[in-house]
Design an enzyme around this catalytic site. Sequence first.
Site, mmCIF file in Angstrom:
data_model
loop_
_atom_site.group_PDB
_atom_site.id
_atom_site.type_symbol
_atom_site.label_atom_id
_atom_site.label_comp_id
_atom_site.label_asym_id
_atom_site.label_seq_id
_atom_site.Cartn_x
_atom_site.Cartn_y
_atom_site.Cartn_z
ATOM 1 N N GLU A 216 -46.026 78.781 57.920
ATOM 2 C CA GLU A 216 -44.960 77.837 58.251
ATOM 3 C C GLU A 216 -44.669 77.791 59.750
ATOM 4 O O GLU A 216 -43.635 77.284 60.176
ATOM 5 C CB GLU A 216 -43.702 78.185 57.453
ATOM 6 C CG GLU A 216 -43.976 78.114 55.946
ATOM 7 C CD GLU A 216 -42.759 78.412 55.086
ATOM 8 O OE1 GLU A 216 -41.684 78.700 55.638
ATOM 9 O OE2 GLU A 216 -42.893 78.353 53.847
ATOM 10 N N LYS A 354 -36.062 71.468 46.373
ATOM 11 C CA LYS A 354 -37.510 71.317 46.523
ATOM 12 C C LYS A 354 -37.966 70.332 45.458
ATOM 13 O O LYS A 354 -37.976 70.675 44.271
ATOM 14 C CB LYS A 354 -38.221 72.653 46.307
ATOM 15 C CG LYS A 354 -38.034 73.654 47.442
ATOM 16 C CD LYS A 354 -38.716 74.969 47.093
ATOM 17 C CE LYS A 354 -38.748 75.921 48.265
ATOM 18 N NZ LYS A 354 -39.174 77.279 47.829
#
EC number: 4.2.1.11
Length: 446
Positions: A216, A354
């Site tokens: 990430e 999400k």
Amino acid sequence: MAATIQSVKARQIFDSRGNPTVEVDVFCSDGTFARAAVPSGASTGVYEALELRDGGSYYLGKGVSKAVNNVNSVIGPALIGKDPTAQTEIDNFMVQQLDGTKNEWGWCKQKLGANAILAVSLAVCKAGASIKRIPLYQHIANLAGNKQLVLPVPAFNVINGGSHAGNKLAMQEFMILPTGAASFKEAMKMGVEVYHHLKSVIKKKYGQDATNVGDEGGFAPNIQENKEGLELLKTAIEKAGYTGKVVIGMDVAASEFYSDKDQTYDLNFKEENNDGSQKISGDSLKNVYKSFVSEYPIVSIEDPFDQDDWVHYAKMTEEIGEQVQIVGDDLLVTNPTRVAKAIKEKSCNALLLKVNQIGSVTESIEAVKMSKRAGWGVMTSHRSGETEDTFIADLAVGLSTGQIKTGAPCRSERLAKYNQLLRIEEELGAIAVYAGAKFRAPVEPY
């Protein structure tokens, strides 16, 4: 004559980790074209809707030709002639009729795959916005009944541990949130400057190879003490001159180091054959968090306990939930049924949103609305395996979640979202509002 869906085409593409994922193109009768791609996670909650993978040896079992085929041969043909602006109807049709699989937590997408359904859901949403000739974020706001648009505070994951990194660090993400910025543009400036200061602090202390980045975009220095991660952030924030303006968030992802057998959390879980000396109880772990909160400017802790440890979640929320946001990710998996349970039991006080955990835009909106009505915060989130798709940037603004985490300011699949938010802020001009210190409740519930 309203525009209708003419064709739906899926293909296999690759995410930022080199794993296959699903992309869908939607073509409409008025010439509108929309494309969307779905992400996938590394630390996945067991209650997430089914991500359909092929198995076998190709792509180490991670191929998505079954999901692609489900779009091309089942979902696509069934959507021809439908109105792409009717998001709820299309989502419900796919989830409840075309797929129809259910478990105790609701519609689980086990027949067609959440990755197949979601890719279509996202593409249809983009097509609907185009047909209405409004920006995607405005279309999403209209679908949800949200009247006020707010730009989110970015939560940059700048130090990686847990399942995202090859170091010994148990806790998965250490984030910085520029709550003291006056605009999203300024928040980016603060975040980027702290990130670069952090890089030089880590390089000086641990050497050049410690500045390699993880999935990430964050750094993964070889530290084992979680407190050391917090100390590095504090130092970088000071060096950048943003003490008090940039605060800290954590994603512990504790399900990854919980042992059901003896109900303990092993803070040394990445050391093979370790002696078990760092195994602690849920209560002890709660006290570790409390000591962190008293020493560092922490405003948010995500997944502090295992996804089934409702008891310790509730204890922690009761004890420090006023000053710190307790975020449910693996606990809630963006599932309206699990959100309802957590609201009732006061298990946490914020939702991690999400879209690929639940598998449709409509169900995601439902989970957000429930959370906001309960007085919770909401943080929009990427997954560790991302694509260049920027849907979640518009989602964060359209639902006024007030917060977004989509990695460090590094790696194009992460910056794609932050850059889209810069464009949205610019487009909104004088009416742009940045959540700032009100990130937990940026708007009245809608």
